[in-house]
Design an enzyme around this catalytic site. Structure first.
Site, PDB file in Angstrom:
ATOM      1  N   LEU A   1       0.842  -1.192   0.000  1.00 21.52           N
ATOM      2  CA  LEU A   1       0.000   0.000   0.000  1.00 21.52           C
ATOM      3  C   LEU A   1       0.887   1.256   0.000  1.00 21.52           C
ATOM      4  CD1 LEU A   1      -2.816   1.349   0.405  1.00 21.52           C
ATOM      5  CD2 LEU A   1      -2.510   1.038   2.848  1.00 21.52           C
ATOM      6  N   THR A   2       1.776   1.351   0.988  1.00 26.11           N
ATOM      7  CA  THR A   2       2.605   2.552   1.155  1.00 26.11           C
ATOM      8  C   THR A   2       3.491   2.816  -0.059  1.00 26.11           C
ATOM      9  OG1 THR A   2       2.678   2.007   3.493  1.00 26.11           O
ATOM     10  CG2 THR A   2       4.288   3.616   2.725  1.00 26.11           C
TER      11      THR A   2
ATOM     12  N   ARG B   1      15.816  -5.682  44.106  1.00 29.44           N
ATOM     13  CA  ARG B   1      16.905  -4.714  44.106  1.00 29.44           C
ATOM     14  C   ARG B   1      16.801  -3.829  45.337  1.00 29.44           C
ATOM     15  NH1 ARG B   1      21.729  -3.842  41.422  1.00 29.44           N
ATOM     16  NH2 ARG B   1      22.158  -1.616  41.203  1.00 29.44           N
TER      17      ARG B   1
ATOM     18  N   GLU C   1       0.120   0.132  10.092  1.00 27.72           N
ATOM     19  CA  GLU C   1      -1.319  -0.181  10.198  1.00 27.72           C
ATOM     20  C   GLU C   1      -2.090   1.070  10.655  1.00 27.72           C
ATOM     21  OE1 GLU C   1      -2.816  -3.233   9.646  1.00 27.72           O
ATOM     22  OE2 GLU C   1      -1.095  -4.614   9.613  1.00 27.72           O
TER      23      GLU C   1
ATOM     24  N   GLY D   1      21.055   0.696  35.190  1.00 27.72           N
ATOM     25  CA  GLY D   1      22.018   0.315  34.147  1.00 27.72           C
ATOM     26  C   GLY D   1      21.791  -1.099  33.646  1.00 27.72           C
TER      27      GLY D   1
ATOM     28  N   ARG E   1       6.068   5.410  39.445  1.00 27.90           N
ATOM     29  CA  ARG E   1       6.542   5.248  38.055  1.00 27.90           C
ATOM     30  C   ARG E   1       6.035   3.937  37.452  1.00 27.90           C
ATOM     31  NH1 ARG E   1      12.796   5.529  38.636  1.00 27.90           N
ATOM     32  NH2 ARG E   1      12.746   5.091  36.404  1.00 27.90           N
TER      33      ARG E   1
ATOM     34  N   GLY F   1       6.498  -5.460   3.750  1.00 25.24           N
ATOM     35  CA  GLY F   1       7.064  -6.607   4.464  1.00 25.24           C
ATOM     36  C   GLY F   1       6.988  -7.875   3.631  1.00 25.24           C
TER      37      GLY F   1
ATOM     38  N   SER G   1       0.100   7.669   4.988  1.00 27.77           N
ATOM     39  CA  SER G   1      -1.238   7.849   5.564  1.00 27.77           C
ATOM     40  C   SER G   1      -2.237   8.315   4.504  1.00 27.77           C
ATOM     41  CB  SER G   1      -1.196   8.903   6.677  1.00 27.77           C
ATOM     42  OG  SER G   1      -0.183   8.601   7.600  1.00 27.77           O
TER      43      SER G   1
ATOM     44  N   GLN H   1       7.150   3.364  42.954  1.00 30.18           N
ATOM     45  CA  GLN H   1       5.789   2.801  42.808  1.00 30.18           C
ATOM     46  C   GLN H   1       4.992   3.639  41.810  1.00 30.18           C
ATOM     47  OE1 GLN H   1       4.271   3.050  46.813  1.00 30.18           O
ATOM     48  NE2 GLN H   1       5.911   1.741  47.612  1.00 30.18           N
TER      49      GLN H   1
HETATM   50  C1  LIG Z   1       8.394  -1.816  10.233  1.00 29.63           C
HETATM   51  C2  LIG Z   1       7.399  -1.300   9.213  1.00 29.63           C
HETATM   52  C3  LIG Z   1       6.717  -2.205   8.412  1.00 29.63           C
HETATM   53  C4  LIG Z   1       5.830  -1.757   7.429  1.00 29.63           C
HETATM   54  N1  LIG Z   1       5.202  -2.670   6.612  1.00 29.63           N
HETATM   55  C5  LIG Z   1       4.399  -2.224   5.610  1.00 29.63           C
HETATM   56  C6  LIG Z   1       3.807  -3.148   4.680  1.00 29.63           C
HETATM   57  O1  LIG Z   1       3.964  -4.368   4.795  1.00 29.63           O
HETATM   58  N2  LIG Z   1       3.059  -2.654   3.671  1.00 29.63           N
HETATM   59  C7  LIG Z   1       2.839  -1.316   3.515  1.00 29.63           C
HETATM   60  O2  LIG Z   1       2.145  -0.945   2.582  1.00 29.63           O
HETATM   61  N3  LIG Z   1       3.388  -0.417   4.368  1.00 29.63           N
HETATM   62  C8  LIG Z   1       4.165  -0.825   5.405  1.00 29.63           C
HETATM   63  N4  LIG Z   1       4.735   0.078   6.285  1.00 29.63           N
HETATM   64  C9  LIG Z   1       4.508   1.496   6.080  1.00 29.63           C
HETATM   65  C10 LIG Z   1       3.520   2.066   7.091  1.00 29.63           C
HETATM   66  O3  LIG Z   1       2.242   1.538   6.849  1.00 29.63           O
HETATM   67  C11 LIG Z   1       3.564   3.585   6.986  1.00 29.63           C
HETATM   68  O4  LIG Z   1       4.819   3.990   7.516  1.00 29.63           O
HETATM   69  C12 LIG Z   1       2.425   4.251   7.751  1.00 29.63           C
HETATM   70  O5  LIG Z   1       1.206   4.048   7.090  1.00 29.63           O
HETATM   71  C13 LIG Z   1       2.634   5.759   7.911  1.00 29.63           C
HETATM   72  O6  LIG Z   1       2.852   6.365   6.655  1.00 29.63           O
HETATM   73  P1  LIG Z   1       4.165   7.232   6.383  1.00 29.63           P
HETATM   74  O7  LIG Z   1       5.353   6.512   6.868  1.00 29.63           O
HETATM   75  O8  LIG Z   1       4.134   7.633   4.958  1.00 29.63           O
HETATM   76  O9  LIG Z   1       3.990   8.503   7.290  1.00 29.63           O
HETATM   77  P2  LIG Z   1       3.245   9.888   6.892  1.00 29.63           P
HETATM   78  O10 LIG Z   1       1.862   9.571   6.515  1.00 29.63           O
HETATM   79  O11 LIG Z   1       4.063  10.648   5.944  1.00 29.63           O
HETATM   80  O12 LIG Z   1       3.300  10.573   8.304  1.00 29.63           O
HETATM   81  C14 LIG Z   1       4.495  11.213   8.815  1.00 29.63           C
HETATM   82  C15 LIG Z   1       4.111  12.008  10.059  1.00 29.63           C
HETATM   83  O13 LIG Z   1       3.197  13.033   9.674  1.00 29.63           O
HETATM   84  C16 LIG Z   1       2.058  13.013  10.508  1.00 29.63           C
HETATM   85  N5  LIG Z   1       0.853  13.337   9.741  1.00 29.63           N
HETATM   86  C17 LIG Z   1       0.466  12.816   8.554  1.00 29.63           C
HETATM   87  N6  LIG Z   1      -0.710  13.322   8.170  1.00 29.63           N
HETATM   88  C18 LIG Z   1      -1.089  14.184   9.139  1.00 29.63           C
HETATM   89  C19 LIG Z   1      -2.239  15.015   9.345  1.00 29.63           C
HETATM   90  N7  LIG Z   1      -3.258  15.029   8.496  1.00 29.63           N
HETATM   91  N8  LIG Z   1      -2.293  15.756  10.481  1.00 29.63           N
HETATM   92  C20 LIG Z   1      -1.292  15.735  11.370  1.00 29.63           C
HETATM   93  N9  LIG Z   1      -0.200  14.969  11.233  1.00 29.63           N
HETATM   94  C21 LIG Z   1      -0.091  14.201  10.136  1.00 29.63           C
HETATM   95  C22 LIG Z   1       1.961  11.583  11.051  1.00 29.63           C
HETATM   96  O14 LIG Z   1       1.328  11.558  12.325  1.00 29.63           O
HETATM   97  C23 LIG Z   1       3.421  11.153  11.118  1.00 29.63           C
HETATM   98  O15 LIG Z   1       3.949  11.434  12.386  1.00 29.63           O
HETATM   99  C24 LIG Z   1       5.608  -0.361   7.272  1.00 29.63           C
HETATM  100  C25 LIG Z   1       6.285   0.539   8.112  1.00 29.63           C
HETATM  101  C26 LIG Z   1       7.165   0.086   9.070  1.00 29.63           C
HETATM  102  C27 LIG Z   1       7.881   1.077   9.944  1.00 29.63           C
END
Ligand SMILES: Cc1cc2nc3c(=O)[nH]c(=O)nc-3n(C[C@H](O)[C@H](O)[C@H](O)COP(=O)(O)OP(=O)(O)OC[C@H]3O[C@@H](n4cnc5c(N)ncnc54)[C@H](O)[C@@H]3O)c2cc1C
Length: 594
Positions: free
Chosen positions: A72-73, A246, A364, A341, A268, A112, A79, A266
Site C-alpha cells: 500500500l505505502t 533490588r 497499520e 544500568g 513510576r 514486508g 497515511s 511505585q
Molecule cells: C516496520 C514497518 C513495516 C511496514 N510494513 C508495511 C507493509 O507491509 N506494507 C505497507 O504498505 N506499508 C508498510 N509500512 C509502512 C507504514 O504503513 C507507513 O509507515 C504508515 O502508514 C505511515 O505512513 P508514512 O510513513 O508515509 O507517514 P506519513 O503519513 O508521511 O506521516 C508522517 C508524520 O506526519 C504526521 N501526519 C500525517 N498526516 C497528518 C495530518 N493530516 N495531520 C497531522 N499529522 C499528520 C503523522 O502523524 C506522522 O507522524 C511499514 C512501516 C514500518 C515502519
C-alpha cells in the site's frame, strides 16, 4: 490448520489465526509479522474483498506454494492513501490490467516480505478504465517465480535495508513497468471491470470503496493491540520483579530498602501495571465484539445497525490502537530506566521490546492520523445529538452524549480522597471530559469554518481539542469494557484487586487531563489534590500485591526472556550466570603482563 472459507467458520478461523499470531508475537515478533502479512492478512483480504475466482490462492498460501505481501505505502505517500499514484489501467484487447509506477516517489515501499521472499503482493493501485480513474483498488500481483524466487521481468524489486528493529522481515520496494496481470486479479467483491472495460460497483462513492478495502486492516490493528498489551505485561513484569529484589539505600544504619518500597518508584511503575491489566482485559473483550461484527458482516441476512456497529468499532480501534501502542512504548522506556544500568543489557530484553513496539505506532495506521478518525466519528455523533438527540452507538460507547446538557452542568462535589476513589467518579468524570472536549472541538471547528475550508478547519482544531478528545474516549472505552468484564465474569474474591487496578489506571489517566477539568470548571485545586493523593494511596495499596499481580499476568520465563525478570527471584545468580556466559578469560597477550 483451518483453511475453510465457509462463511460459517469466518469467526472461528479468525480467532484461531489471531491466537496463533498472538502467541508467536511474544516469542518471536519477526516470525509473527512475516506470517501475519505473508498468509493471514492476505487470506483475510481475499475472503472479504475477493470472490470465488480468488479462493485457489488461499489453498496455495496454506500449502506453502506462495507467500504474500501487502503493498500500500509508497515512497511519498503513507497515511494519505487516496493520493497514491501507482496505476492499474485496463487493456480491453488483452483483458489485462497494465501496472505502472510513474516515478520513484510512487514506488511501493516498506512492503514486508517483499525484499527477498514473497511470491505475490496484494497491490493497491488507482484503477483506470475507459480513460477514467475509479480510485484505489486491490489486485493480486504475482511478483516472483515460486521455484527460484527470482523477480519476474518488468519489475524492479529491492530490499530497503537494515532497520532499527524487526530485521527478520525483508521490507522491500517495487516499481512496475508496463507489468501485466489478468483482469481476474482485481479483487472484485464490491467493484469489477467487465471484459468490455465497463466499471461496475456496489458503492456509489469511491471513498467508501477505499474505506471497505482499508477496513480489512482492522484485523491487523486488533492484532497489534493484542501484541501491545502482551508486551506491556512483559515490560512491567521484568521491572516489578527487579524492583522487589533490588535494594538501594536505607535509613541511617537500618537495612537497605528494596526499591519497590520507594513511593517515587511505585508511582513510576504501578500505573503501568494497572494499564497492563486493564488493556489486556479490554483487548480480549473488544476482540470478541470485533469478531462478532466480522461474522455478522459475512452472513447473508440483513442485520440491524451492522453498519453503525462497524463504524463504532472502527472508531474504538482508531483510538485504542494508539492508546495501547503508546502506553506500551512509554512503559518499556520507564521500565528500562526503573532497572537502572542493568536494564540496558540486551539480556534484560527492553531493547528488543522497544524496537519491536516502536513501529507499531506508525504502521497499520499512524497513531496521530488514526486519532483523527475517532474524533471525526465523535463529531458526527455530536451533530446527531444536536439535531436529533440520538447517537449511532450500538455498543453504547458514547450513548451518554444524549444527556449532554445534564453532564456539562455537573461539577465535582466531593470533599475527600474517598470521593474520587470510586468507579462512579472515574466514569462520570470521563463522561464530562469527553462531552466537554467534544463540544469544544465542534465549537472550534464551527468558528474556523466561517473563514477556513473544512480541511484547514479540521487541521487547526486537533491540538488541545480533537486529539485529547480521542485519547480520553479511548481510555474511557477501555475502562468501560474492563469494568463490564469484571462485573459479569469475575469471581467476587478477585474483584477487590481488579477494582484497585481499574481505579489506579483510571485516575492515572485522568491525572494527565487535569488541565481540562480545571479549564472547564469541573473541579478546582482540591480535586487535583484528591486525585493525586488517591493515586499515591492506590500505589501504596498495590505495593503488597504488585509481584502477585504481575505473576498472574506474566507468561512463562522463556517468553519474557529477561535475565532481570525471571520468576525464581534469583536476580544476582541469574545475572552472574549471564555475565559469565561471555568471554571472561584474560587474553594470553595480557595474561603475560599481569
Ligand atoms: C516496520 C514497518 C513495516 C511496514 N510494513 C508495511 C507493509 O507491509 N506494507 C505497507 O504498505 N506499508 C508498510 N509500512 C509502512 C507504514 O504503513 C507507513 O509507515 C504508515 O502508514 C505511515 O505512513 P508514512 O510513513 O508515509 O507517514 P506519513 O503519513 O508521511 O506521516 C508522517 C508524520 O506526519 C504526521 N501526519 C500525517 N498526516 C497528518 C495530518 N493530516 N495531520 C497531522 N499529522 C499528520 C503523522 O502523524 C506522522 O507522524 C511499514 C512501516 C514500518 C515502519
Amino acid at each position: 490448520m483451518p483453511i475453510s472459507t465457509n462463511k460459517a467458520f469466518v469467526k472461528d478461523r479468525a480467532r484461531c489465526l489471531m491466537s496463533i499470531n498472538e502467541a508467536l508475537a511474544v516469542v518471536c515478533p519477526a516470525v509473527s509479522v512475516k506470517q501475519a502479512i505473508g498468509v493471514y492478512l492476505f487470506q483475510n483480504t481475499l475472503t472479504t474483498l475477493g470472490t470465488e475466482r480468488h479462493q485457489h490462492i488461499i489453498e496455495e498460501l496454506w500449502n506453502q506454494q506462495a507467500l504474500s505481501a501487502l503493498a500500500l505505502t509508497e515512497v511519498a505517500h503513507g497515511s494519505d492513501a487516496k493520493n497514491m499514484r501507482t496505476t492499474a489501467t485496463y487493456d480491453q484487447e488483452t483483458e489485462e490490467f497494465v501496472i505502472n509506477t510513474p516515478d520513484f516517489q510512487a514506488a511501493k515501499c516498506w512492503v514486508g516480505n517483499l525484499g527477498k521472499t514473497c511470491t505475490m503482493v496484494l497491490l493497491f493501485a488507482q484503477l483506470y478504465t475507459g480513460g477514467q480513474c475509479f480510485g484505489l483498488h486491490a489486485f493480486v500481483v504475482p511478483v516472483r517465480d515460486p521455484k527460484t524466487l527470482l523477480p519476474y521481468p518488468g519489475l524492479i524489486i529491492g530490499d530497503i535495508g537494515e532497520k532499527i528493529g524487526l530485521n527478520g522481515i525483508d521490507n522491500g520496494f517495487v516499481m512496475f513497468q508496463n507489468y501485466r496481470i489478468p483482469r481476474q486479479n482485481l479483487l472484485n467483491r464490491v467493484a469489477d471491470v467487465t471484459k468490455d472495460g465497463d466499471y461496475e460497483s456496489s458503492f456509489t462513492e469511491p471513498g467508501k470503496l477505499l474505506g471497505a478495502a482499508l477496513e480489512n486492516l482492522s484485523a491487523g490493528r486488533v492484532g497489534i493491540m493484542q501484541e501491545g498489551s502482551n508486551n506491556l505485561i512483559n515490560a512491567v513484569t521484568i521491572a516489578v520483579r527487579y524492583a522487589a529484589l533490588r535494594t538501594q539505600f536505607g535509613s541511617d544504619n537500618g537495612p537497605e530498602v528494596p526499591i519497590i518500597e520507594y513511593q517515587l518508584h511505585q508511582w513510576r511503575l504501578f500505573p503501568y501495571v494497572s494499564a497492563a491489566a486493564v488493556l489486556k482485559i479490554f483487548t480480549t473483550s473488544l476482540t470478541d465484539d470485533y469478531l462478532n461484527a466480522v461474522e455478522m458482516s459475512n452472513t447473508d441476512t440483513a442485520i440491524d445497525n451492522l453498519r453503525e456497529m462497524i463504524s463504532e468499532i472502527h472508531a474504538i480501534i482508531s483510538a485504542t490502537k494508539p492508546l495501547i501502542t503508546w502506553t506500551c512504548l512509554h512503559a518499556i522506556q520507564e521500565c528500562r530506566e526503573a532497572c537502572g544500568g542493568h536494564g540496558y543489557l540486551k539480556a534484560a530484553r527492553f531493547g528488543d521490546l522497544r524496537s519491536t513496539v516502536d513501529p507499531c505506532v506508525s504502521y497499520e495506521g499512524d497513531n496521530n492520523v488514526l486519532l483523527q478518525q475517532t474524533s471525526n466519528w465523535l463529531l458526527r455523533q455530536w451533530s446527531s445529538v444536536i439535531n436529533h438527540n440520538t447517537t449511532h452507538s450500538p455498543l453504547k460507547t458514547c450513548s451518554f452524549l444524549t444527556n449532554c446538557n445534564e453532564i456539562l452542568s455537573k461539577r465535582f462535589a466531593g470533599s475527600s480522597v474517598r470521593h474520587v476513589k470510586t468507579v462512579a467518579f472515574v466514569t462520570q468524570t470521563y463522561e464530562w471530559l469527553i462531552t466537554y472536549l467534544l463540544k469544544n472541538t465542534h465549537q472550534k471547528q464551527s468558528e474556523l469554518l466561517t473563514t477556513q475550508c473544512k480541511f484547514t478547519a479540521r487541521n487547526n482544531s486537533q491540538v488541545y481539542k480533537a486529539a485529547p478528545l480521542s485519547k480520553a474516549y479511548g481510555e474511557y472505552v477501555a475502562l468501560k469494557y474492563y469494568w463490564n468484564h469484571i462485573n459479569e465474569h469475575v469471581e467476587a474474591d478477585l474483584r477487590s484487586i481488579l477494582g484497585t487496578l481499574g481505579l489506579l489506571y483510571g485516575l492515572s489517566c485522568l491525572d494527565k487531563h487535569l488541565v481540562y477539568l480545571l479549564q472547564g470548571n469541573y473541579g478546582n485545586g482540591s480535586l487535583v489534590n484528591y486525585i493525586q493523593d488517591a493515586i499515591l494511596e492506590l500505589c501504596n495499596e498495590m505495593k503488597k500485591c504488585a509481584v502477585s499481580v504481575t505473576d498472574a499476568l506474566a507468561p512463562p520465563d522463556f517468553v519474557i526472556n529477561s535475565v532481570l525478570g525471571k520468576a525464581d527471584g534469583k536476580l544476582y545468580e541469574n545475572l552472574r550466570n549471564e555475565l559469565f556466559r561471555g568471554d571472561t578469560c584474560v587474553p594470553e597477550i595480557l595474561a603475560s603482563k599481569l
